[in-house]
Write a protein that holds these residues in place. Structure first.
Motif, mmCIF file in Angstrom:
data_model
loop_
_atom_site.group_PDB
_atom_site.id
_atom_site.type_symbol
_atom_site.label_atom_id
_atom_site.label_comp_id
_atom_site.label_asym_id
_atom_site.label_seq_id
_atom_site.Cartn_x
_atom_site.Cartn_y
_atom_site.Cartn_z
ATOM 1 N N SER A 152 -3.501 12.928 4.802
ATOM 2 C CA SER A 152 -2.202 13.134 4.146
ATOM 3 C C SER A 152 -2.393 13.450 2.667
ATOM 4 O O SER A 152 -1.571 13.098 1.830
ATOM 5 N N LEU A 153 -3.507 14.108 2.387
ATOM 6 C CA LEU A 153 -3.806 14.478 1.001
ATOM 7 C C LEU A 153 -2.807 15.537 0.528
ATOM 8 O O LEU A 153 -2.467 16.448 1.273
ATOM 9 N N GLU A 154 -2.364 15.392 -0.722
ATOM 10 C CA GLU A 154 -1.434 16.390 -1.261
ATOM 11 C C GLU A 154 -2.086 17.770 -1.201
ATOM 12 O O GLU A 154 -3.241 17.932 -1.604
ATOM 13 N N GLU A 155 -1.332 18.743 -0.741
ATOM 14 C CA GLU A 155 -1.896 20.089 -0.564
ATOM 15 C C GLU A 155 -2.437 20.681 -1.850
ATOM 16 O O GLU A 155 -3.408 21.421 -1.853
ATOM 17 N N LYS A 156 -1.817 20.316 -2.974
ATOM 18 C CA LYS A 156 -2.245 20.922 -4.243
ATOM 19 C C LYS A 156 -3.713 20.608 -4.552
ATOM 20 O O LYS A 156 -4.374 21.344 -5.265
ATOM 21 N N ARG A 167 0.868 -1.176 0.000
ATOM 22 C CA ARG A 167 0.000 0.000 0.000
ATOM 23 C C ARG A 167 0.905 1.227 0.000
ATOM 24 O O ARG A 167 1.787 1.379 0.841
ATOM 25 N N ILE A 168 0.693 2.075 -0.987
ATOM 26 C CA ILE A 168 1.432 3.332 -1.010
ATOM 27 C C ILE A 168 0.437 4.477 -0.906
ATOM 28 O O ILE A 168 -0.739 4.321 -1.224
ATOM 29 N N ASN A 169 0.941 5.614 -0.472
ATOM 30 C CA ASN A 169 0.086 6.780 -0.272
ATOM 31 C C ASN A 169 0.563 7.887 -1.201
ATOM 32 O O ASN A 169 1.657 8.422 -1.017
ATOM 33 N N PRO A 170 -0.244 8.230 -2.218
ATOM 34 C CA PRO A 170 0.220 9.258 -3.163
ATOM 35 C C PRO A 170 0.389 10.626 -2.509
ATOM 36 O O PRO A 170 0.998 11.518 -3.100
ATOM 37 N N GLY A 171 -0.118 10.759 -1.289
ATOM 38 C CA GLY A 171 0.040 12.032 -0.570
ATOM 39 C C GLY A 171 1.449 12.226 -0.051
ATOM 40 O O GLY A 171 1.838 13.342 0.303
ATOM 41 N N ASN A 172 2.222 11.149 0.022
ATOM 42 C CA ASN A 172 3.576 11.321 0.552
ATOM 43 C C ASN A 172 4.641 10.555 -0.243
ATOM 44 O O ASN A 172 5.709 10.242 0.272
ATOM 45 N N MET A 173 4.296 10.236 -1.494
ATOM 46 C CA MET A 173 5.302 9.593 -2.352
ATOM 47 C C MET A 173 5.200 10.194 -3.755
ATOM 48 O O MET A 173 4.090 10.310 -4.304
ATOM 49 N N GLY A 174 6.324 10.578 -4.308
ATOM 50 C CA GLY A 174 6.319 11.242 -5.618
ATOM 51 C C GLY A 174 5.991 10.281 -6.750
ATOM 52 O O GLY A 174 6.070 9.059 -6.600
ATOM 53 N N LYS A 175 5.632 10.861 -7.892
ATOM 54 C CA LYS A 175 5.205 10.042 -9.033
ATOM 55 C C LYS A 175 6.326 9.131 -9.541
ATOM 56 O O LYS A 175 6.109 7.962 -9.844
ATOM 57 N N GLU A 176 7.544 9.693 -9.638
ATOM 58 C CA GLU A 176 8.675 8.880 -10.116
ATOM 59 C C GLU A 176 8.905 7.687 -9.196
ATOM 60 O O GLU A 176 9.155 6.562 -9.642
ATOM 61 N N GLU A 177 8.790 7.965 -7.896
ATOM 62 C CA GLU A 177 9.027 6.900 -6.906
ATOM 63 C C GLU A 177 7.931 5.830 -7.005
ATOM 64 O O GLU A 177 8.196 4.630 -6.953
ATOM 65 N N ILE A 178 6.692 6.297 -7.179
ATOM 66 C CA ILE A 178 5.585 5.338 -7.303
ATOM 67 C C ILE A 178 5.807 4.448 -8.528
ATOM 68 O O ILE A 178 5.601 3.234 -8.480
ATOM 69 N N LEU A 179 6.277 5.054 -9.605
ATOM 70 C CA LEU A 179 6.519 4.258 -10.818
ATOM 71 C C LEU A 179 7.614 3.222 -10.598
ATOM 72 O O LEU A 179 7.543 2.107 -11.104
ATOM 73 N N ALA A 192 -13.782 15.233 -0.829
ATOM 74 C CA ALA A 192 -14.057 13.957 -1.512
ATOM 75 C C ALA A 192 -13.542 13.996 -2.950
ATOM 76 O O ALA A 192 -12.920 13.042 -3.429
ATOM 77 N N LYS A 193 -13.790 15.108 -3.630
ATOM 78 C CA LYS A 193 -13.315 15.234 -5.022
ATOM 79 C C LYS A 193 -11.796 15.210 -5.061
ATOM 80 O O LYS A 193 -11.191 14.600 -5.943
ATOM 81 N N ALA A 194 -11.187 15.889 -4.099
ATOM 82 C CA ALA A 194 -9.721 15.935 -4.061
ATOM 83 C C ALA A 194 -9.146 14.538 -3.827
ATOM 84 O O ALA A 194 -8.156 14.144 -4.452
ATOM 85 N N MET A 195 -9.780 13.775 -2.945
ATOM 86 C CA MET A 195 -9.290 12.414 -2.673
ATOM 87 C C MET A 195 -9.417 11.537 -3.920
ATOM 88 O O MET A 195 -8.491 10.811 -4.291
ATOM 89 N N ALA A 196 -10.576 11.617 -4.559
ATOM 90 C CA ALA A 196 -10.789 10.807 -5.765
ATOM 91 C C ALA A 196 -9.795 11.217 -6.851
ATOM 92 O O ALA A 196 -9.207 10.370 -7.534
ATOM 93 N N GLU A 197 -9.582 12.521 -6.998
ATOM 94 C CA GLU A 197 -8.675 13.016 -8.030
ATOM 95 C C GLU A 197 -7.239 12.563 -7.758
ATOM 96 O O GLU A 197 -6.507 12.178 -8.677
ATOM 97 N N SER A 198 -6.854 12.590 -6.489
ATOM 98 C CA SER A 198 -5.503 12.159 -6.118
ATOM 99 C C SER A 198 -5.283 10.699 -6.542
ATOM 100 O O SER A 198 -4.253 10.347 -7.121
ATOM 101 N N ALA A 199 -6.270 9.845 -6.264
ATOM 102 C CA ALA A 199 -6.141 8.431 -6.646
ATOM 103 C C ALA A 199 -6.171 8.269 -8.161
ATOM 104 O O ALA A 199 -5.375 7.518 -8.736
ATOM 105 N N LEU A 200 -7.087 9.005 -8.808
ATOM 106 C CA LEU A 200 -7.230 8.874 -10.266
ATOM 107 C C LEU A 200 -5.940 9.217 -11.002
ATOM 108 O O LEU A 200 -5.568 8.546 -11.964
ATOM 109 N N GLN A 201 -5.267 10.259 -10.537
ATOM 110 C CA GLN A 201 -4.012 10.652 -11.200
ATOM 111 C C GLN A 201 -2.995 9.520 -11.160
ATOM 112 O O GLN A 201 -2.299 9.252 -12.136
#
Ligand code: SF4
Length: 367
Positions: free
Chosen positions: A133-137, A100-112, A159-168
């Motif tokens: 731990s939602l990304e501030e952006k 389980r990773i959390n996109p709120g505290n791990m960068g895209k390159e790292e996730i990849l 809720a929209k921000a959480m869904a968008e964070s996962a969708l990205q």
């Protein structure tokens, strides 16, 4: 109940999605570096019925403990990793069954990088978004306004921000041909969590892991979890779940099954029907119920047992149950499979009921 269609994902030997039974997960609360304590807790969780167990993996040492823990247990293990993708890579090398990773505290390159290693190992990733731990952006200038979740429009923003964070992250992984994905969107606010899952449910084909986070101790935490997950499960949303309580983790697993049983999404073990009692009740119903429940709660058979206080609703409920007693002054009447069997004296009610339950279930009962 019609369930949301989702892709089949394997976590070790356990299948989720594609109409597989909804899986109750547990999570250890031990220091994962303490292998003995962690194994002991995993055993307790699996005994309570956890089909998948997650562990916090905050350090490289904890990651390195995974292979030893895995060798001593027989349940798929999930590593919960934040901040440091190298720890996630180590967990995969150690043979963990899902990360389980959390996109709120791990960068895209790292996730990849984690996804690449997960693909090589043939294991899934959970994109676990958490409102804490939602990304501030994703909240930007709304951050100060939404605190407290009190207004509907604020819950919608989160809720929209959480869904968008996962969708990205989902889109990012899909571009890399990684489809072994599970998604969760957990908030400590029930309505926000429900809305975020509703928003993402028809946008992605992946299994959804349900949870309301940081709900507090029971009964508050149990109520929040039951309402939140209940609202989603009743819509057919959800492939796995974990109840999060400030309590013994075994309690979390038990509550998970209670939620599923309440919605007939899991049929095993006894279901007890007992009335609240009122001025008509002439027996100590509470103590009768407690005695019976303590003996049958670990039974495996899906049996409905009714213990009712008087003749108003007692016979009806007892007839609709597999077995039941409608109490009255000085005793009660035993019903079995809808038929009135016999009158029982007060002193023999518990003993006879337990004996009949045992016969009906075809299994021994506690004590
Ligand atoms: S079943 Fe009888 S005792 Fe129980 S709540 Fe109803 S009326 Fe009261």
């Amino acid at each position: 109940m019609k369930r949301r269609k989702s892709r089949l994902i394997k976590i070790g030997k356990v299948k989720i999605g594609d109409n597989s039974p909804i899986v109750v997960q547990g999570m250890t609360k031990t220091d994962t570096e303490d292998i003995t304590a962690t194994v002991k807790q995993i055993e307790k969780l699996t005994k309570a019925g956890a089909k998948i167990v997650r562990m916090a993996v905050p350090t490289r040492r904890a990651a390195k403990a995974i292979s030893q823990i895995k060798a001593r247990v027989d349940v798929p293990l999930v590593a919960d990793v934040h901040f440091n993708h190298r720890i996630a890579l180590e967990c995969i090398d150690q043979g963990v069954d899902k990360v389980r990773i959390n996109p709120g505290n791990m960068g895209k390159e790292e996730i990849l990088r984690v996804a690449k290693r997960a693909k090589e190992a043939g294991i899934p990733l959970r994109i676990g978004v958490n409102s804490g731990s939602l990304e501030e952006k994703f909240l930007g200038e709304n951050l100060d306004k939404v605190r407290g979740y009190r207004e509907e429009k604020h819950r919608e923003i989160i809720a929209k921000a959480m869904a968008e964070s996962a969708l990205q992250v989902v889109r990012l992984l899909e571009e890399e041909n990684f489809f072994d994905i599970v998604v969760s969107l957990k908030s400590s606010d029930v309505l926000t969590t429900v809305l975020s899952y509703e928003l993402i449910a028809d946008k992605i084909p992946y299994p959804l892991h349900l949870g309301i986070t940081a709900t507090g101790p029971p009964p508050q935490g149990t109520i929040k979890s039951s309402i939140g997950m209940g609202m989603l499960l009743a819509q057919g949303i959800g492939d796995t779940l974990r109840v999060s309580l400030t309590a013994d983790p075994v309690e979390e697993v038990r509550m998970g099954y209670q939620i599923l049983k309440t919605l007939h999404l899991y049929e095993a073990g006894p279901t007890l029907i007992s009335c609240p009692t009122c001025g008509r009740c002439k027996v100590d119903l509470k103590s009768i119920v407690e005695k019976v429940l303590s003996k049958i709660e670990e039974m495996k058979s899906p049996l409905t047992v009714a213990i009712m206080g008087c003749e108003v609703n007692g016979p009806g409920e007892a007839k609709e149950a597999d077995i039941g007693i409608a109490c009255m002054r000085g005793g009660g009447v035993l019903f079995k499979k809808g038929k009135r069997i016999k009158k029982l004296k007060k002193e023999e009610m518990v003993k006879v009921l337990l004996r009949e339950i045992k016969l009906l279930a075809g299994e021994s009962i506690n004590g």
